[in-house]
Scaffold this motif. Structure first.
Motif, PDB file in Angstrom:
ATOM      1  N   THR A   1       0.689  -1.355   0.154  1.00 35.50           N
ATOM      2  CA  THR A   1       0.114   0.358  -0.362  1.00 35.50           C
ATOM      3  C   THR A   1       0.889   1.184   0.040  1.00 35.50           C
ATOM      4  OG1 THR A   1      -0.061  -0.093   2.403  1.00 35.50           O
ATOM      5  CG2 THR A   1      -1.827  -1.539   1.115  1.00 35.50           C
ATOM      6  N   LYS A   2       2.092   1.105   0.774  1.00 40.21           N
ATOM      7  CA  LYS A   2       3.403   2.503   0.542  1.00 40.21           C
ATOM      8  C   LYS A   2       3.166   2.900  -0.961  1.00 40.21           C
ATOM      9  CE  LYS A   2       7.022   4.163   3.105  1.00 40.21           C
ATOM     10  NZ  LYS A   2       7.205   4.768   2.116  1.00 40.21           N
ATOM     11  N   GLN A   3       3.609   1.497  -1.361  1.00 43.91           N
ATOM     12  CA  GLN A   3       3.921   2.233  -3.148  1.00 43.91           C
ATOM     13  C   GLN A   3       3.176   2.364  -3.657  1.00 43.91           C
ATOM     14  OE1 GLN A   3       5.285  -2.266  -4.159  1.00 43.91           O
ATOM     15  NE2 GLN A   3       7.868  -1.734  -2.634  1.00 43.91           N
ATOM     16  N   ILE A   4       1.898   2.103  -3.472  1.00 50.92           N
ATOM     17  CA  ILE A   4       0.618   2.363  -4.265  1.00 50.92           C
ATOM     18  C   ILE A   4       0.856   4.039  -3.916  1.00 50.92           C
ATOM     19  CG2 ILE A   4      -1.677   2.171  -4.818  1.00 50.92           C
ATOM     20  CD1 ILE A   4      -2.053  -0.825  -3.829  1.00 50.92           C
ATOM     21  N   GLU A   5       0.068   3.882  -2.437  1.00 48.14           N
ATOM     22  CA  GLU A   5       0.594   5.541  -2.364  1.00 48.14           C
ATOM     23  C   GLU A   5       1.268   6.188  -2.655  1.00 48.14           C
ATOM     24  OE1 GLU A   5      -0.149   9.461  -1.046  1.00 48.14           O
ATOM     25  OE2 GLU A   5      -1.443   7.684  -1.455  1.00 48.14           O
ATOM     26  N   GLU A   6       2.800   6.158  -2.627  1.00 45.60           N
ATOM     27  CA  GLU A   6       3.830   6.776  -3.923  1.00 45.60           C
ATOM     28  C   GLU A   6       3.633   6.785  -5.134  1.00 45.60           C
ATOM     29  OE1 GLU A   6       7.300   5.158  -1.638  1.00 45.60           O
ATOM     30  OE2 GLU A   6       7.297   6.203  -0.106  1.00 45.60           O
ATOM     31  N   ALA A   7       3.315   6.284  -5.571  1.00 50.90           N
ATOM     32  CA  ALA A   7       2.885   5.686  -6.941  1.00 50.90           C
ATOM     33  C   ALA A   7       1.628   6.762  -7.730  1.00 50.90           C
ATOM     34  CB  ALA A   7       2.738   4.650  -7.419  1.00 50.90           C
ATOM     35  N   ARG A   8       0.951   6.718  -7.054  1.00 48.51           N
ATOM     36  CA  ARG A   8      -0.270   7.860  -7.296  1.00 48.51           C
ATOM     37  C   ARG A   8       0.537   8.742  -7.111  1.00 48.51           C
ATOM     38  NH1 ARG A   8      -2.273  11.543  -4.330  1.00 48.51           N
ATOM     39  NH2 ARG A   8      -1.424  11.184  -2.952  1.00 48.51           N
ATOM     40  N   PHE A   9       1.549   9.717  -5.390  1.00 48.42           N
ATOM     41  CA  PHE A   9       1.876  10.992  -5.173  1.00 48.42           C
ATOM     42  C   PHE A   9       2.307  11.187  -6.567  1.00 48.42           C
ATOM     43  CE2 PHE A   9       5.069  13.076  -4.083  1.00 48.42           C
ATOM     44  CZ  PHE A   9       4.767  14.547  -3.378  1.00 48.42           C
ATOM     45  N   VAL A  10       3.231  10.881  -6.837  1.00 47.70           N
ATOM     46  CA  VAL A  10       4.101  10.722  -8.183  1.00 47.70           C
ATOM     47  C   VAL A  10       3.546  11.421  -9.836  1.00 47.70           C
ATOM     48  CG1 VAL A  10       5.863  10.112 -10.165  1.00 47.70           C
ATOM     49  CG2 VAL A  10       6.124   9.979  -7.678  1.00 47.70           C
ATOM     50  N   ARG A  11       2.583  10.048  -9.614  1.00 47.75           N
ATOM     51  CA  ARG A  11       1.375  10.687 -10.606  1.00 47.75           C
ATOM     52  C   ARG A  11       0.706  11.971 -10.581  1.00 47.75           C
ATOM     53  NH1 ARG A  11      -2.214   5.562 -14.815  1.00 47.75           N
ATOM     54  NH2 ARG A  11      -2.680   7.092 -16.294  1.00 47.75           N
ATOM     55  N   GLU A  12       0.442  12.231  -9.675  1.00 51.32           N
ATOM     56  CA  GLU A  12      -1.146  13.173  -9.912  1.00 51.32           C
ATOM     57  C   GLU A  12      -0.314  14.478  -9.547  1.00 51.32           C
ATOM     58  OE1 GLU A  12      -3.332  15.226  -6.169  1.00 51.32           O
ATOM     59  OE2 GLU A  12      -3.732  12.911  -6.277  1.00 51.32           O
ATOM     60  N   THR A  13       0.998  14.340  -8.771  1.00 46.74           N
ATOM     61  CA  THR A  13       1.363  15.566  -9.386  1.00 46.74           C
ATOM     62  C   THR A  13       2.264  16.145 -10.518  1.00 46.74           C
ATOM     63  OG1 THR A  13       3.145  15.643  -6.858  1.00 46.74           O
ATOM     64  CG2 THR A  13       3.824  16.487  -8.166  1.00 46.74           C
ATOM     65  N   LEU A  14       2.285  15.493 -11.220  1.00 51.33           N
ATOM     66  CA  LEU A  14       2.735  15.163 -12.596  1.00 51.33           C
ATOM     67  C   LEU A  14       1.993  15.948 -13.508  1.00 51.33           C
ATOM     68  CD1 LEU A  14       5.835  12.783 -13.552  1.00 51.33           C
ATOM     69  CD2 LEU A  14       5.900  14.744 -13.423  1.00 51.33           C
ATOM     70  N   GLU A  15       1.098  14.902 -13.413  1.00 52.32           N
ATOM     71  CA  GLU A  15      -0.510  14.520 -14.680  1.00 52.32           C
ATOM     72  C   GLU A  15      -1.331  16.676 -14.195  1.00 52.32           C
ATOM     73  OE1 GLU A  15      -2.669  11.910 -15.011  1.00 52.32           O
ATOM     74  OE2 GLU A  15      -0.633  10.323 -15.885  1.00 52.32           O
ATOM     75  N   LYS A  16      -0.894  16.627 -12.912  1.00 58.58           N
ATOM     76  CA  LYS A  16      -1.932  18.111 -13.172  1.00 58.58           C
ATOM     77  C   LYS A  16      -1.230  18.608 -14.061  1.00 58.58           C
ATOM     78  CE  LYS A  16      -2.402  18.175  -8.520  1.00 58.58           C
ATOM     79  NZ  LYS A  16      -2.115  18.758  -7.108  1.00 58.58           N
ATOM     80  N   GLU A  17       0.236  18.946 -13.731  1.00 63.37           N
ATOM     81  CA  GLU A  17       0.980  19.963 -14.360  1.00 63.37           C
ATOM     82  C   GLU A  17       0.725  19.334 -15.894  1.00 63.37           C
ATOM     83  OE1 GLU A  17       3.918  22.790 -15.751  1.00 63.37           O
ATOM     84  OE2 GLU A  17       2.519  22.351 -13.751  1.00 63.37           O
ATOM     85  N   VAL A  18       1.364  18.254 -16.873  1.00 65.50           N
ATOM     86  CA  VAL A  18       1.073  17.833 -18.128  1.00 65.50           C
ATOM     87  C   VAL A  18      -0.553  18.032 -18.690  1.00 65.50           C
ATOM     88  CG1 VAL A  18       0.647  16.240 -19.385  1.00 65.50           C
ATOM     89  CG2 VAL A  18       2.921  15.918 -17.685  1.00 65.50           C
ATOM     90  N   PHE A  19      -1.675  17.696 -18.102  1.00 61.40           N
ATOM     91  CA  PHE A  19      -3.007  18.454 -18.642  1.00 61.40           C
ATOM     92  C   PHE A  19      -3.615  19.738 -18.447  1.00 61.40           C
ATOM     93  CE2 PHE A  19      -5.402  14.318 -18.327  1.00 61.40           C
ATOM     94  CZ  PHE A  19      -4.560  13.700 -17.769  1.00 61.40           C
TER      95      PHE A  19
END
Length: 221
Positions: A73-91
């Motif tokens: 679950t920690k790996q899932i949460e950290e991956a979610r954090f990375v994707r969300e942070t990047l995609e807000k900028e990319v979108f």
């Protein structure tokens, strides 16, 4: 050393089986079984297992054997954090550069995804979800970021695929978010797009407990 075609094929095939839970989290596996299942020689299989072990998708336990890693679950949460942070900028970038033709391409992906949702085809639905996000990275000229991101978010993608297997969690949430994102891109609304992306990806946090309850043995914590 550049991997051979057989090494690449073995790696992609085993990774796909782990991603889609054809190889179940916690399941004991052997190179011989994988060799027979994939009709690929032992050396490419061994190289693929070494690579997947480095990516935390396979565990090797001394005096016990080789196992498909359980989800963390920690790996899932950290991956979610990375994707969300990047995609807000990319979108947000996509809002400023997207063309009418690219908007039509996104709309076509949503229509296809709706079709496969009706068919309950998890693999096609998941791939179209990926295609939707990937296209926005391409529109934003961030293809290299997308390629880099794939290794980072493997734990998240395993979870996202498993989520589709849980009857209590509707696929309509994903489709509705994509529709709303498309409409916001059409309006070129940079301020709204970041909050939509955050809402879209944060649904993972809300769904995590439900998925864990449905598949408790698939998780390490």
């Amino acid at each position: 050393m550049k991997p051979t075609n057989f090494q690449h094929q073995a790696y992609e095939s085993i990774k796909s089986m782990i991603l889609t839970a054809q190889l179940i989290p916690g399941e004991k596996i052997s190179e011989k079984d994988l060799e027979e299942r994939l009709s690929i020689g032992r050396t490419p299989i061994r190289e693929a297992v070494i690579r997947l072990r480095r990516e935390a998708l396979i565990d090797v336990i001394p005096q016990s054997g080789t196992y498909v890693s359980r989800m963390n679950t920690k790996q899932i949460e950290e991956a979610r954090f990375v994707r969300e942070t990047l995609e807000k900028e990319v979108f947000s970038i996509a809002c400023t550069v997207i063309t009418n033709e690219q908007l039509k391409d996104l709309e076509k992906l949503i229509i296809l995804q709706q079709t496969y949702a009706q068919l309950k085809d998890e693999q096609a639905f998941f791939q179209l979800d990926e295609d939707f996000h990937h296209l926005i990275y391409q529109i934003s000229d961030k293809e290299n970021v997308w390629e880099w991101l794939q290794a980072v978010i493997l734990p998240l993608n395993r979870f996202r695929y498993l989520r589709l297997e849980v009857e209590a969690l509707s696929w309509d949430v994903i489709l509705n978010d994509h529709q709303e994102i498309l409409h916001t891109l059409q309006a070129r609304d940079e301020k709204k797009i970041a909050s939509l992306v955050e809402k879209h990806i944060d649904v993972i946090d809300n769904d995590l407990l439900v998925v864990q309850q449905a598949y408790p043995d698939y998780f390490s914590q």
